[in-house]
Design an enzyme around this catalytic site. Sequence first.
Site, short mmCIF file in Angstrom:
data_model
loop_
_atom_site.label_atom_id
_atom_site.label_comp_id
_atom_site.label_asym_id
_atom_site.label_seq_id
_atom_site.Cartn_x
_atom_site.Cartn_y
_atom_site.Cartn_z
N VAL A 144 35.87 37.22 42.81
CA VAL A 144 35.81 38.45 43.55
C VAL A 144 34.39 38.93 43.80
CG1 VAL A 144 36.25 40.65 43.29
CG2 VAL A 144 37.96 39.09 42.41
N LYS A 164 41.85 45.11 35.00
CA LYS A 164 42.88 45.92 34.58
C LYS A 164 43.04 45.74 33.08
CE LYS A 164 43.81 41.93 36.48
NZ LYS A 164 43.79 41.28 37.68
N VAL A 200 44.39 46.98 40.42
CA VAL A 200 45.89 46.97 40.56
C VAL A 200 46.14 46.51 42.14
CG1 VAL A 200 48.12 48.07 40.49
CG2 VAL A 200 46.36 48.81 38.90
N GLY A 229 42.14 30.96 43.51
CA GLY A 229 41.39 32.26 43.13
C GLY A 229 42.20 33.28 42.63
N LYS A 279 48.59 46.30 34.63
CA LYS A 279 48.74 47.12 36.11
C LYS A 279 50.01 48.26 36.02
CE LYS A 279 47.45 43.10 38.50
NZ LYS A 279 47.52 41.98 39.26
N GLY A 283 43.03 37.43 45.36
CA GLY A 283 42.01 36.78 46.44
C GLY A 283 40.87 37.45 46.63
#
Length: 319
Positions: free
Chosen positions: A14, A95, A122, A177, A195, A290
């Site tokens: 990320v 999260k 989330v 990923g 979440k 992703g």
Amino acid sequence: MREVTIGLLGCGTVGQGFVNLLKQDRFRPLSIGRILVRDLCKERPGIDRALLTTNAIEVIDNCDLVVELIGGVHSAGAYLRRALRSGRDVVTANKALLADSGRELFAIARTSGARVGFEASVCGGIPVIRAIEHGLAGDSIESIIGIVNGTCNYILTRMEENGADFDAALRLAQERGFAEADATLDVSGADALQKMRILAELAFGAAHARVRVHGIDDIDREEIEQARSRRCVIRHVASARRLPGGVELRVERRELPESHPFAAVRDENNAVIIRGRAVGELTFVGKGAGSLPTAAAVLSDVIELAGRRRAAVLRANLT
Ligand code: NAP
Ligand code: HSE
């Protein structure tokens, strides 16, 4: 927007997506100060090595806003506490940390006047937090049901469509990923529960929760084939609903008819159906994991918080 310096904690799936999105000209007022990583030698295409450091304090103390993308509870929690205590806004996709220490972090933020953005925590790129916090602020939410873990949905789809076995499908999700650093969080249902806790707390407030969790770690091809013979598919479904005296949170795999809206949700996509007393059912579908979808959600929080800082500065200059 005035220049805002971002301290970036983490430059993995990320984090790299975030850095790459920020390169667009329209985001020029947002710049990255330093980037915290563990391994300075790792290949990171498109990342300026000069920004990398292993010194978290240097990153946090020399920025306007902290973006936390390292994951986990302990180091991430310590870094965000430090940032919030110093009055810095923070944005996180974590999260696990929010489910573990969210209340404490928000309390620190309230005391120091800082803000916490967590849209990416989330359902990746789906703006479901904003929908609940803002779009549905005038309604009363009765229930939330969804596919909220991209890795599990990716595994189920690969088993269903390609005849992959569980381990091979999980490896593919990891290579792309989607999975957590510890993928047992995904396949055990723990990530989906984290979440749902976040969504339930936003929708219903802090309430005693009755919890039931079942993952997909014990699924096999036989179960998928049997469902198919009944013109059904298996989906990993999380739900939250109000009950007298509390909230019920459930994470479980369900056999759903091929005509069910969740049956059409494939790969790393997520879907959430929110039922409001006034508005009825709202359905959100999109990429739940992703690099770029998640980074876009992180960036949306950064833009919002940077805009609020600018408004506060303008107000202060006027008074
Ligand atoms: P990742 O690929 O494993 O990247 C983690 C990054 O953090 C790496 O750059 C790593 O450094 C760094 N890091 C980890 N622990 C550290 C520590 N103690 N000190 C310094 N650096 C540390 O993880 P990711 O997939 O980007 O996920 C990041 C966060 O976003 C997690 O909270 C995850 O749950 C959340 N999230 C992920 C997705 C997704 O699709 N991947 C979607 C939504 C939310 P090195 O590179 O040097 O190892
Ligand atoms: N591991 C998570 C998932 C990332 O697969 O859904 C997105 O939160």
